[in-house]
Design a protein around this motif. Structure first.
Motif, PDB file in Angstrom:
ATOM      1  N   GLN A 131       0.605  -1.084  -0.119  1.00 19.46           N
ATOM      2  CA  GLN A 131       0.074   0.007   0.281  1.00 19.46           C
ATOM      3  C   GLN A 131       0.702   1.015   0.081  1.00 19.46           C
ATOM      4  OE1 GLN A 131      -3.042   0.747   3.296  1.00 19.46           O
ATOM      5  NE2 GLN A 131      -3.750   1.862   2.836  1.00 19.46           N
ATOM      6  N   GLY A 132       2.463   1.161   0.596  1.00 20.47           N
ATOM      7  CA  GLY A 132       2.731   2.384   1.254  1.00 20.47           C
ATOM      8  C   GLY A 132       3.549   2.712  -1.038  1.00 20.47           C
ATOM      9  N   VAL A 133       4.191   1.260  -0.837  1.00 23.20           N
ATOM     10  CA  VAL A 133       4.497   1.902  -2.729  1.00 23.20           C
ATOM     11  C   VAL A 133       3.323   2.257  -3.055  1.00 23.20           C
ATOM     12  CG1 VAL A 133       5.693   0.566  -3.949  1.00 23.20           C
ATOM     13  CG2 VAL A 133       6.240  -0.483  -1.535  1.00 23.20           C
ATOM     14  N   GLN A 134       2.344   1.440  -3.600  1.00 16.82           N
ATOM     15  CA  GLN A 134       1.517   2.410  -3.899  1.00 16.82           C
ATOM     16  C   GLN A 134       0.996   4.110  -3.896  1.00 16.82           C
ATOM     17  OE1 GLN A 134      -2.259  -0.108  -3.905  1.00 16.82           O
ATOM     18  NE2 GLN A 134      -1.604  -1.673  -5.171  1.00 16.82           N
ATOM     19  N   ARG A 135       1.239   4.239  -2.409  1.00 20.33           N
ATOM     20  CA  ARG A 135       0.682   5.615  -2.411  1.00 20.33           C
ATOM     21  C   ARG A 135       1.846   6.531  -2.732  1.00 20.33           C
ATOM     22  NH1 ARG A 135      -0.030   6.502   3.577  1.00 20.33           N
ATOM     23  NH2 ARG A 135      -0.510   8.824   2.667  1.00 20.33           N
ATOM     24  N   LEU A 136       2.950   5.590  -3.003  1.00 17.72           N
ATOM     25  CA  LEU A 136       4.105   6.405  -2.853  1.00 17.72           C
ATOM     26  C   LEU A 136       4.808   6.537  -4.507  1.00 17.72           C
ATOM     27  CD1 LEU A 136       7.360   7.823  -2.683  1.00 17.72           C
ATOM     28  CD2 LEU A 136       8.392   5.918  -2.322  1.00 17.72           C
ATOM     29  N   VAL A 137       4.090   5.525  -5.260  1.00 19.56           N
ATOM     30  CA  VAL A 137       4.276   5.607  -7.033  1.00 19.56           C
ATOM     31  C   VAL A 137       3.292   6.859  -6.961  1.00 19.56           C
ATOM     32  CG1 VAL A 137       3.579   4.283  -9.371  1.00 19.56           C
ATOM     33  CG2 VAL A 137       4.973   3.301  -7.347  1.00 19.56           C
ATOM     34  N   ALA A 138       1.856   6.650  -7.016  1.00 16.04           N
ATOM     35  CA  ALA A 138       1.493   7.453  -7.208  1.00 16.04           C
ATOM     36  C   ALA A 138       1.532   9.410  -7.349  1.00 16.04           C
ATOM     37  CB  ALA A 138      -0.198   7.412  -6.676  1.00 16.04           C
ATOM     38  N   ILE A 139       2.059   9.349  -5.851  1.00 17.00           N
ATOM     39  CA  ILE A 139       3.087  10.857  -5.408  1.00 17.00           C
ATOM     40  C   ILE A 139       4.010  11.317  -6.145  1.00 17.00           C
ATOM     41  CG2 ILE A 139       3.178  12.034  -3.644  1.00 17.00           C
ATOM     42  CD1 ILE A 139       2.033  10.405  -2.043  1.00 17.00           C
ATOM     43  N   ALA A 140       4.672  10.885  -6.608  1.00 12.93           N
ATOM     44  CA  ALA A 140       6.008  10.592  -7.786  1.00 12.93           C
ATOM     45  C   ALA A 140       5.234  10.999  -8.935  1.00 12.93           C
ATOM     46  CB  ALA A 140       6.810   9.333  -6.973  1.00 12.93           C
ATOM     47  N   SER A 141       4.571   9.862  -9.356  1.00  9.67           N
ATOM     48  CA  SER A 141       4.348  10.126 -10.928  1.00  9.67           C
ATOM     49  C   SER A 141       3.176  11.982 -10.761  1.00  9.67           C
ATOM     50  CB  SER A 141       2.931   8.808 -10.826  1.00  9.67           C
ATOM     51  OG  SER A 141       2.707   9.234 -12.373  1.00  9.67           O
ATOM     52  N   LYS A 142       2.504  12.257 -10.312  1.00  9.03           N
ATOM     53  CA  LYS A 142       2.174  13.317  -9.615  1.00  9.03           C
ATOM     54  C   LYS A 142       2.936  14.232  -9.911  1.00  9.03           C
ATOM     55  CE  LYS A 142      -1.414  16.211  -7.572  1.00  9.03           C
ATOM     56  NZ  LYS A 142      -2.286  15.954  -6.428  1.00  9.03           N
ATOM     57  N   GLU A 143       4.210  13.896  -9.003  1.00  5.96           N
ATOM     58  CA  GLU A 143       4.904  14.871  -8.747  1.00  5.96           C
ATOM     59  C   GLU A 143       5.379  15.731 -10.191  1.00  5.96           C
ATOM     60  OE1 GLU A 143       5.646  18.500  -6.458  1.00  5.96           O
ATOM     61  OE2 GLU A 143       5.559  16.266  -5.521  1.00  5.96           O
ATOM     62  N   THR A 162      12.904   8.624  -8.215  1.00  2.00           N
ATOM     63  CA  THR A 162      12.778   7.719  -6.393  1.00  2.00           C
ATOM     64  C   THR A 162      11.731   6.575  -7.192  1.00  2.00           C
ATOM     65  OG1 THR A 162      12.928  10.154  -5.608  1.00  2.00           O
ATOM     66  CG2 THR A 162      11.243   7.428  -4.724  1.00  2.00           C
ATOM     67  N   LEU A 163      11.114   6.296  -8.505  1.00  2.00           N
ATOM     68  CA  LEU A 163      10.237   6.142  -9.569  1.00  2.00           C
ATOM     69  C   LEU A 163      11.340   4.514  -9.679  1.00  2.00           C
ATOM     70  CD1 LEU A 163       7.611   8.188 -11.057  1.00  2.00           C
ATOM     71  CD2 LEU A 163       7.273   6.349  -9.450  1.00  2.00           C
ATOM     72  N   ALA A 164      12.590   5.383 -10.204  1.00  2.00           N
ATOM     73  CA  ALA A 164      13.896   4.837 -11.435  1.00  2.00           C
ATOM     74  C   ALA A 164      13.962   3.262  -9.785  1.00  2.00           C
ATOM     75  CB  ALA A 164      14.603   4.924 -11.441  1.00  2.00           C
ATOM     76  N   ALA A 165      14.335   3.872  -8.290  1.00  2.00           N
ATOM     77  CA  ALA A 165      14.403   3.022  -7.363  1.00  2.00           C
ATOM     78  C   ALA A 165      13.542   2.089  -7.310  1.00  2.00           C
ATOM     79  CB  ALA A 165      14.927   4.036  -6.641  1.00  2.00           C
ATOM     80  N   LEU A 166      12.697   2.515  -7.048  1.00  2.00           N
ATOM     81  CA  LEU A 166      11.591   1.959  -6.839  1.00  2.00           C
ATOM     82  C   LEU A 166      10.706   0.525  -7.866  1.00  2.00           C
ATOM     83  CD1 LEU A 166       8.077   3.726  -5.559  1.00  2.00           C
ATOM     84  CD2 LEU A 166       9.601   2.014  -4.920  1.00  2.00           C
ATOM     85  N   SER A 167      11.321   0.739  -9.247  1.00  3.17           N
ATOM     86  CA  SER A 167      11.843  -0.108 -10.337  1.00  3.17           C
ATOM     87  C   SER A 167      12.375  -1.828  -9.716  1.00  3.17           C
ATOM     88  CB  SER A 167      11.836   0.251 -11.673  1.00  3.17           C
ATOM     89  OG  SER A 167      12.844   0.579 -11.455  1.00  3.17           O
ATOM     90  N   ARG A 168      13.437  -1.562  -9.067  1.00  5.35           N
ATOM     91  CA  ARG A 168      13.944  -2.211  -9.321  1.00  5.35           C
ATOM     92  C   ARG A 168      13.856  -3.802  -8.404  1.00  5.35           C
ATOM     93  NH1 ARG A 168      19.112  -0.924 -10.262  1.00  5.35           N
ATOM     94  NH2 ARG A 168      19.405   1.535 -10.451  1.00  5.35           N
ATOM     95  N   ASN A 169      12.525  -3.478  -7.071  1.00  8.08           N
ATOM     96  CA  ASN A 169      11.826  -4.258  -6.908  1.00  8.08           C
ATOM     97  C   ASN A 169      10.312  -4.217  -6.942  1.00  8.08           C
ATOM     98  OD1 ASN A 169      14.326  -5.446  -5.215  1.00  8.08           O
ATOM     99  ND2 ASN A 169      13.960  -3.744  -4.269  1.00  8.08           N
ATOM    100  N   HIS A 170       9.735  -3.282  -7.501  1.00 13.98           N
ATOM    101  CA  HIS A 170       8.687  -3.120  -7.689  1.00 13.98           C
ATOM    102  C   HIS A 170       8.148  -2.374  -9.394  1.00 13.98           C
ATOM    103  CE1 HIS A 170       8.798  -2.593  -3.368  1.00 13.98           C
ATOM    104  NE2 HIS A 170       7.332  -3.240  -3.111  1.00 13.98           N
ATOM    105  N   PHE A 171       8.467  -2.968  -9.880  1.00 10.42           N
ATOM    106  CA  PHE A 171       8.882  -3.521 -11.695  1.00 10.42           C
ATOM    107  C   PHE A 171       8.008  -2.650 -12.389  1.00 10.42           C
ATOM    108  CE2 PHE A 171       9.107  -3.800 -15.901  1.00 10.42           C
ATOM    109  CZ  PHE A 171       9.527  -3.036 -16.912  1.00 10.42           C
ATOM    110  N   SER A 172       6.263  -3.622 -12.252  1.00  7.34           N
ATOM    111  CA  SER A 172       4.900  -3.668 -12.409  1.00  7.34           C
ATOM    112  C   SER A 172       4.559  -2.236 -11.943  1.00  7.34           C
ATOM    113  CB  SER A 172       4.197  -4.985 -12.256  1.00  7.34           C
ATOM    114  OG  SER A 172       4.700  -5.986 -12.389  1.00  7.34           O
TER     115      SER A 172
END
Length: 1772
Positions: A131-143, A162-172
């Motif tokens: 849930q936290g990862v999803q919120r962070l993806v949404a916030i960073a995408s919007k940013e 930040t999104l690039a860093a997240l993609s290493r473990n949460h690519f989808s």
């Protein structure tokens, strides 16, 4: 550590701020989060902590703490704290940070900080909530999709990261979000594409399934991307996508996703490529163009391998070429073009031929045209273009060469040079190798430019030729190429050697062409095989003819390479006979001559010497086969010499000598042939090829002379020499000297030929001698007659110098010397001719002198030459100097003087007088006329050399004196110039001695010092010239002395003398005296001690003889010499001091007197003992000048203290062993001096020295030394012998106050007054210390009292005094040891020795003193040892063994009463600090020895014995109680009796001891008797005796019986009171004794006891194995029947025993020890007794009984029973 401390402090501050912030936030927790809906559940305060830390990171104006931790460190620490917390709770911290991102009105920097922290948390290991990862993806995408402003771009960047860093473990999740915003035909946001590129780069395999759709979608956006920034982003992303695809294709085996082929990717990519090239590349924005070009390279890597797409790529090449005309950097375009062209070669699919011309043209322009200024990568671009042309040459060689040919036809230099450069590059391409057709076409193009004379074109052609040779196309350059190189070599050399100074630029161009030509020649000669003979000949001719030296080295190297190839080739068609190892050469002699001359300057032209030597070595078989073997050995040595040196380190003469030797060795190999003559001709022909002067021409003359000397055909040699004489220009000095040298060298082997040539030449010119000019074959160079004659004279002399010695002796008189005289006499004798004549004479005389075996050769022409020379000297003007004739004449005379017949003494004097008058009378030259000054100096030098030659036969002091006498009138001349020159000649006389040091006779002893002493004051003369001359004379004298003593005389001293000479020239008096002093310093080191003495004596004698300035100079020299040499004058101090003291009373001037006294003080500083001896041996009373000396000493306090040390040493030396004298200095040092004079001097110094100096450091030494002196005046050594030299100045006795004791005590009193301790001084006076010290009877008492007062009042001197006391105790003088020990007694009673760690050496010295024979010393030593118990009681146990031993030794043997009493007193003190176990085995001895003195006649001994026994009673413990009880029994009778001792102190001590021993009987000891009356004490003793007897009667009647017997021995005592007490005690005992024991008494025998023959003072000892004690004193009374019989030899236990009874006097008992006898039977005891000197019966009879009585006189008698007698009783 400092950064760590700062960091820790920063952490503490952060924690404090977090606490404060938390407190503030608790007041209003919803202030920042009121807009958040809904609120997150409670996270335990993490959100608040994170907020506080972020606040700290945001604080830009954070304060800097004292440790220096600034804002950067605080922010870093805050970030680290958040990250560290996330390691344990990653989801909690991430949620807190996400909440912080959602806070409204958040700053950009805060968001950046949060995203950075989130990236660090994401990179950590640990699971994050979905849930936290999803919120962070949404916030960073919007940013990142918000409006991109300045700050927004920064936020979008970090959000993208930040999104690039997240993609290493949460690519989808991330990919879904990005694909959601990537829609076809809809231009997405910029950072969506950027982030997609980052995802592709970081997740290659995961991204591949999305690659196709991503590229397709991006392609639909291309038309919509109108902004330059968006286009750059798409280009950059495309570049990343292509690189990712390439990586994917290289690692297909690692992919788990569906595989896509390279062609599939290429198909999807080509539309993008086409659009980029056709549309975006035309964009005017340079940044867009650059982005497109950079993206094309990775795209082409995927497109070009596809056959279908490759042709389509070729279609767009013109569009790329069109960009060259734009502003884009050409390098990037060329790189893309090279990629296409090289792929076309690799795939063998050439570009369309219709595009070739365009490609050729555009690329060629890039090479030939001037590069625009904005192009930064022009050099790299050129490299890329060259590679493009190489690729084109492989595909279209014919077309390319046609293009090059068309360009070459243009006349522009830049086009031609560029085209030739490209051709060279094409030729150099060797992979794959160009076909022959291509190379042929290239050579056709090059040949079309051979006629171009522009230097750049020429260099380009030469480089192509060299490249062809390097690339293996050697056959293609033969003919045209080699000819072109030869022409350019000749042309460039000609232009360089005939250059004009105004055409500097052209010279530089030609140098460049020449350098390239040399490089090409080097390449050709090292790579081309089968070289044509024409090229070889051209290079050889070049060496023979060129004057351009810079080209010789590379040409020689090239020739060497060619020659080596020709010698090793097997190609017969090349015209080389390899079997004979010959190459075609010009005349070998000509080549060798040329190379030899050029090698004389081996480092010219980049080191041509080595290259020419190597060439000679290679051509050795061709030049001269006979020399080849020798050259193989010699040439490498010459090369090695050149390699080991440089042009800055080599020696020209050494190198020429090596070359000449090489030439001579070479010519020796050709003997018997005309080789050397042909070489001579070649050398002669080359003379005119070199300029004059030059090194080459000078060597040429020399080589020619050596070569002619080895010629065999004399007639042909004569022709060459005669030709040389005629063609020489005699007006040219260099050529004239060269010919002279050549003739001289030729005379070595052709002396007759040379003389014949000279004679022939003289005859040919004789017909015109009378004319002004001499005619010659060459009409253009007429000669002056004197010039030719002077040359002929020097030639003759040069022939004499070089010809063989035997030939010289044959021809020297006639014709050589005769011809010289003839040519001189037959001329007008101008200056040049005179100089030539003098030079010839010198050369001839030198040549004769150099002959080793002259034997009795007499030079017949000597007197004739001498007459001519002296006449010439006399003709010279006496007042002026205009030529060097005078100088050369004197030099000629100097050389003539060495030849036989020698001049007589009168002739010598005449020649010297003429020469001296000729030079000294000359006026000094003006300072501005340097030439005359040089002539003047040379004349003086020649005069010196002449006098040296004339003095060779009288080199002795007498001859020197005569020469000085010869100069005396000039030295005393009124003219300053003549005085100066005469002194310079004096200098010359000294130099004669220096140069003749091997044969000269040294000056007489003292003569050198007297000469220097005479001249030294003149260095301060009022006249400048006299000062300078005097200094020169001194320098000469120093040179003389240096030659005689072989001492050093370095350039530094010469330099110092030069500086002094410069200072002496000035008028400043202070500088003059300073310079004179410095001269003295320089001269001083050359003097030996004897000469120093003579110098000082002479200087002292001269004081007062001249004015004050000279006197000051004299004392200045004396002071300087003493300052520098005083340390070495140990053996001469007395003489120097005597000279000064003798002259000191007559010196009137105060300043001069003071300087002399300072000299004395300086001597004393280095030789204190010797000076002290001399001064102290002066008579008493002191005279005024001697008192002044000591007062001067007192003024210098440090020196006065040193002298006091020395004076103390004089006094102390009387108390130390005298050493044997080994030198004169030792004799003076050890000489006896009157202690009275020494004491008077000490008293004077102490009295006059500065009152502010308390002499604190000297006080202990002075006091102790004076005390020792005072003690010696009390003893037998007080009277010292009076020496004869000690006499009074005035008749009569010494004043009464001058007395040893009085002066000593007065000095001590002065010392104590200096301490400023009035109380101590008063105490000393009050207690009469000085009076005690004056009397011999009370001296030791005074010493002890003085020591006691000093210890109490002067604690700071204790250590030094202790050291001095120890030194005195170790002295060999008895009085010193006694006085020191007396002081030590007081020191031992104080802790000072223990505190200063001096106790051990003190005890050892006291041990030694206790063994001495002297009674006083022994008493004091024992007293001091006993005082250890007072001063160091803790150390008594450590030294108990030594203390007990020494004290016991004082109780044994025949010693004095005082020693024994002191020993017992010391024992009493020592035992007070010991315990029972510390005494050990000494306890029994102590008891026995103590009891032995109970009946002593000395009251003192009895007193000390009673006290000691009482002290023993106190020491007794449990282990010794039984033993001491027995001792008490033995001592009880004497103790009871001596309670009535006539000595009250002894009686009182005895009573005290009795009371102390009473408890050993088992009774309580009575109270101490102190304080009681005598009557009460007597009553108590009576009661004690009665009580004891009654008890013993009941319990131990035998003991009482023995007491009675012991008491009866005292009936005959010498002391009445003891006899009375014995009778009383016997009565008391007998009253208490039982009737049974009374019957046993033998009353008659008791009455006769004193008359029995046994001494009354005896001790009886008995030995028995069955008795526990080995030796039992006073055996049990039941074993005694009477005084003359013994009981049977069977003890009560029934064992057979041997009894030995010793009856010995008190003072001489010989008690055996237990260890001596330890056996169960009698024989061991008998054996032991035999070793002790006692006679016995046979030791085999153990029943024998012997009684030995040892009398007081030492005699003994023995009684024995019968052998084997029945009862075994002893007979009487």
């Amino acid at each position: 550590m400092r950064p760590l401390r700062r960091g820790m402090k920063a952490v503490e501050e952060l924690e404090e701020e977090m606490t404060e912030a938390a407190a503030d936030s608790n007041e209003d927790p919803l202030e920042e989060t009121e807009d958040l809906e809904p609120l997150e559940p409670d996270d335990g305060g993490t959100f608040q902590q994170v907020t506080n830390l972020l606040n700290i990171m945001d604080s830009g104006a954070a304060k800097t703490d004292a440790a220096g931790a600034g804002p950067d460190m605080r922010k870093t620490l805050a970030s680290v704290i958040i990250t560290e917390k996330a390691t344990s709770e990653p989801s909690v911290v991430m949620n807190a940070l996400i909440r912080c991102l959602q806070v409204p009105k958040i700053s950009t920097q805060r968001k950046v900080n949060i995203y950075n922290i989130l990236q660090e948390i994401i990179q950590q290991e640990g699971e994050l909530e979905e849930q936290g990862v999803q919120r962070l993806v949404a916030i960073a995408s919007k940013e990142m999709r918000e409006t991109l402003e300045a700050e927004g771009y920064v936020k979008a960047e970090v959000a993208s990261d930040t999104l690039a860093a997240l993609s290493r473990n949460h690519f989808s999740l991330v990919m879904y979000e990005l694909q959601h915003h990537l829609k076809p035909l809809n231009l997405t946001d910029e950072f969506v594409i950027i982030t997609l590129a980052k995802l592709a780069n970081g997740n290659v395999f995961e991204f591949m399934p999305y690659m196709g759709i991503t590229l397709a979608t991006i392609f639909t956006m291309l038309r919509l991307a109108n902004e330059a920034k968006m286009r750059q982003v798409i280009c950059s992303a495309t570049e990343t996508f292509c690189e990712t695809v390439q990586f994917y294709l290289r690692h297909l085996e690692d992919s788990v996703y569906p595989v896509m082929t390279e062609d599939q990717f290429a198909v999807k990519l080509f539309p993008l490529y086409r659009y980029f090239v056709t549309v975006w590349l035309r964009n005017q924005n340079p940044e867009v163009k650059l982005g497109v070009i950079k993206s094309l390279k990775p795209m082409l890597n995927l497109l070009l391998p596809n056959d279908d797409l490759r042709d389509q790529v070729y279609d767009y090449i013109p569009l790329l070429l069109a960009e060259y005309r734009g502003s884009l950097e050409a390098l990037f375009i060329t790189q893309v073009l090279r990629q296409i062209l090289e792929m076309s070669v690799t795939t063998n699919t050439p570009v369309p031929e219709m595009q070739l011309h365009t490609i050729f043209t555009e690329l060629h322009v890039q090479v030939c045209a001037k590069v625009p200024a904005q192009q930064q990568y022009s050099s790299q671009n050129l490299v890329e273009i060259v590679q493009c042309f190489i690729a084109l040459a492989r595909s279209y060689p014919k077309e390319l060469m046609k293009f090059f040919f068309s360009q070459i036809e243009m006349s522009k230099e830049a086009i031609r040079v560029g085209t030739l450069t490209l051709i060279r590059a094409v030729v150099s391409a060797d992979e794959p190798r160009m076909n022959i057709r291509t190379i042929s076409l290239a050579i056709r193009v090059v040949k079309n430019t051979l006629s171009d004379t522009r230097f750049k074109v020429r260099m380009a052609i030469l480089r192509i030729i060299g490249q062809l040779a390097l690339s293996g196309y050697q056959d293609r350059i033969k003919g045209w190429g080699l000819k072109y190189v030869s022409v350019q070599l000749t042309l460039s050399t000609y232009k360089l050697t005939n250059h004009r100074e105004s055409f500097y630029q052209r010279d530089l161009e030609e140098k460049m062409v020449h350098k390239v030509t040399m490089d090409t020649v080097r390449i050709i000669t090292s790579s081309v095989s089968g070289m044509t003979n024409e090229f070889w000949v051209r290079l050889l001719c070049y060496i023979m003819e060129t004057d351009y030296t810079e080209a010789l080295t590379p040409i020689c190297i090239s020739l060497t390479n060619l020659a080596e190839r020709q010698l090793h080739t097997k190609d017969a068609a090349a015209g080389v006979a390899s079997k004979s190892k010959h190459v075609d050469l010009p005349a070998p002699q000509k080549l060798l001559a040329r190379l030899l001359v050029l090698m004389s300057s081996p480092y010219k032209g980049e080191g041509r010497g080595i290259a020419m030597l190597n060439l000679l070595r290679t051509l050795s078989q061709s030049i001269a086969p006979s020399m080849a073997d020798m050259w193989e050995v010699e040439i490498p040595l010459l090369v090695k010499y050149l390699e080991e040196h440089t042009e800055f380190t080599w020696n020209q003469k050494t190198w020429e000598d090596k070359l000449i030797q090489f030439l001579r060795n070479s010519l020796k190999k050709t003997r018997g042939s005309n080789w050397s003559l042909r070489l001579s001709k070649e050398l002669n022909n080359q003379i005119e090829s070199f300029d004059s002067p030059s090194l080459e021409k000078g060597f040429l003359y020399r080589a020619l002379g050596f070569t002619l000397a080895m010629g065999l055909e004399a007639d042909k040699v004569e022709v060459l020499l005669l030709e040389l004489l005629y063609k020489t220009d005699y007006s040219n000095d260099f050529d004239r000297e060269g010919v002279i040298l050549c003739f001289g060298l030729c005379a070595r082997g052709q002396v007759k030929t040379v003389l014949n040539v000279l004679h022939d030449f003289e005859e040919r010119i004789q017909e015109s001698e009378q004319s002004w000019q001499i005619g010659a074959w060459r009409k253009d160079h007429p000669w002056r007659r004197e010039t030719v004659k002077s040359a002929l004279m020097v030639i003759y002399s040069c022939v004499a110098s070089y010809c063989h010695p035997q030939m010289l002796l044959t021809h020297v008189d006639n014709p050589i010397t005769a011809k010289i005289i003839h040519h001189y006499s037959s001329s007008c004798q101008d200056i040049c001719l005179k100089m030539a004549f003098m030079k010839s004479v010198m050369q001839v005389t030198k040549a004769i002198k150099n002959i080793k075996d002259l034997e009795d050769f007499q030079f017949a022409q000597k007197m004739t030459l001498t007459g001519i020379i002296t006449a010439t000297i006399k003709e010279e003007p006496t007042d002026s100097l205009v030529s060097p004739v005078r100088t050369m004449a004197m030099e000629a005379l100097s050389h003539l003087s060495n030849l036989k017949p020698f001049y007589s003494m009168e002739e010598n004097n005449e020649l010297m007088d003429i020469s001296i008058h000729s030079v000294i009378s000359l006026q000094p030259p003006a300072e501005d006329n340097e030439s005359i000054q040089t002539l003047y100096a040379n004349a003086m030098h020649a005069l010196e050399q002449l006098m040296e030659g004339l003095m060779q036969r009288q080199l002795d002091p007498k001859g020197l004196q005569e020469m000085v006498h010869l100069l005396e009138k000039w030295i005393l001349s009124e003219k300053e110039g003549e005085r100066e020159k005469a002194t310079n000649l004096h200098l010359h006389l000294m130099q004669i001695y220096v140069q003749s040091i091997g044969v000269c006779i040294p000056l007489k002893l003292g003569q050198f010092g007297m000469l220097v002493g005479l001249m030294a004051p003149c260095t301060c003369d009022s006249h400048r010239r006299t000062r300078i001359a005097s200094m020169d004379v001194l320098s000469s004298l120093l040179d003389l002395h240096a030659s005689q003593t072989c001492s050093s005389w370095g350039p530094s001293k010469e330099l110092e003398l030069a500086k002094c000479k410069e200072d002496l020239q000035g008028p400043d008096v202070e500088k003059i005296f300073s310079a004179s002093s410095r001269i003295a310093k320089v001269a001083c080191v050359q003097f030996n001690c004897d000469e120093v003495v003579s110098l000082i004596q002479k200087l002292c004698e001269n004081i007062g003889a001249m004015d004050l300035q000279h006197d000051k100079a004299s004392v200045t020299w004396i002071g300087t010499f003493l300052q520098m040499r005083a340390k070495e004058l140990e053996d001469k101090v007395a003489e120097i001091l005597g000279a000064i003291l003798v002259h000191l009373p007559v010196v009137d001037h105060l300043e001069v007197r003071r300087c002399l006294i300072e000299g004395i003080l300086l001597l004393a500083h280095y030789h204190q003992e010797t000076v002290l001896t001399s001064l102290l041996r002066q008579p008493l009373p002191m005279e005024r000048h001697l008192t002044e000396v000591w007062l001067a000493v007192a003024e210098n306090v440090p020196f006065a203290r040193t002298m006091l040390h020395g004076l103390m040493g004089r006094l102390q030396s009387r108390f130390t062993p005298k050493a044997n004298a080994t030198s004169k200095a030792d004799i003076w040092r050890l000489a006896a001096v009157d202690p009275l004079m020494t004491l008077c001097t000490i008293h004077l110094l102490i009295q006059k020295i500065d009152v502010n100096d308390k002499l604190l450091d000297l006080f202990p030494d002075l006091i102790y030394t004076l005390l020792l002196q005072l003690s010696s005046s009390q003893g037998p050594e007080a009277m010292s012998p009076v020496l004869k030299t000690w006499r009074l100045v005035h008749a009569g006795m010494l004043p009464e106050e001058i007395n040893l004791q009085r002066i000593t005590i007065q000095s001590m009193q002065l010392l104590f007054r200096r301490l400023n301790s009035e109380q101590l001084v008063h105490t000393l006076e009050e207690q009469g210390v000085w009076a005690l010290l004056q009397s011999s009877s009370t001296f030791l008492q005074g010493v002890g009292l003085l020591a006691r007062l000093c210890m109490r009042s002067m604690e700071g001197y204790r250590q030094r005094l202790s050291e001095l006391v120890l030194r005195g105790m170790d002295s060999d003088v008895l009085s010193c040891r006694i006085s020191s020990t007396a002081v030590c007694v007081e020191f031992m009673s104080d802790p000072v020795l223990y505190q200063e760690k001096l106790l051990k050496p003190t005890v050892l010295l006291l041990e030694k003193g206790a063994d001495q024979e002297d009674e006083a010393l022994r008493v004091l030593s024992l007293r001091a040892l006993g005082n250890m118990a007072l001063g160091a009681p803790k150390k008594v146990r450590q030294y108990r063994k030594l203390l007990l031993e020494k004290c016991l030794d004082s109780l044994r043997g025949p010693v004095s009463t005082s020693v024994t009493s002191e020993g017992m007193e010391a024992l009493a003190k020592i035992l007070a600090e010991l315990r029972e176990g510390d005494v050990g085995s000494s306890f029994s001895v102590l008891c026995e020895q103590c009891r032995a003195f109970f009946d002593s006649e000395s009251e003192l001994l009895r007193l000390k014995a009673f006290v000691l026994f009482g002290r023993l009673a106190k020491v007794v413990g449990i282990s010794k109680k039984h033993f001491f009880k027995e001792e008490v029994k033995k001592a009880w009778i004497p103790l009871l009796l001596h309670c009535q001792d006539p000595c009250p102190d002894a009686a009182q001590a005895c009573v005290a001891t009795v009371f102390q021993c009473a408890h050993f009987w088992g009774w309580k000891a009575p109270e101490s008797s102190s304080g009681r009356s005598d009557s009460s004490t007597a009553d108590e003793m009576t009661v004690l005796q009665t009580t004891l007897c009654s008890i013993l009667t009941q319990k131990k009647p035998a003991v009482l019986y023995s007491f009675l017997l012991g008491t009866m021995t005292y009936v005959s005592s010498n002391l009445p009171r003891i006899r009375s007490a014995a009778c009383d005690l016997a009565g008391v005992i007998m009253k208490q004794m039982s009737a049974h024991h009374l019957k046993k008494l033998d009353f008659p025998a008791l009455r006769d006891w004193p008359a029995r023959g046994l001494p009354r003072k005896t001790t009886i000892w008995a030995w028995s194995p069955s008795v526990p004690q080995a030796f039992c004193p006073a055996p049990h009374h039941e074993y005694l029947r009477n005084a003359s019989s013994l009981i049977p030899s069977t003890d009560p236990h029934g064992a057979r025993v041997l009894w030995v009874i010793f009856v010995s006097p008190l003072e001489a008992s010989r008690r055996p020890r237990w260890g001596d006898v330890c056996a169960d039977t009698a024989p061991p005891a008998v054996s032991w007794l035999q070793t002790q000197g006692f006679p016995f019966l046979s030791p085999r009879e153990p029943r024998a009984v012997t009684m030995v009585a040892w009398g007081e006189q030492g005699a003994f008698h023995w009684l024995s029973g019968p052998r084997g007698g029945g009862d075994g009783r002893a007979g009487s």
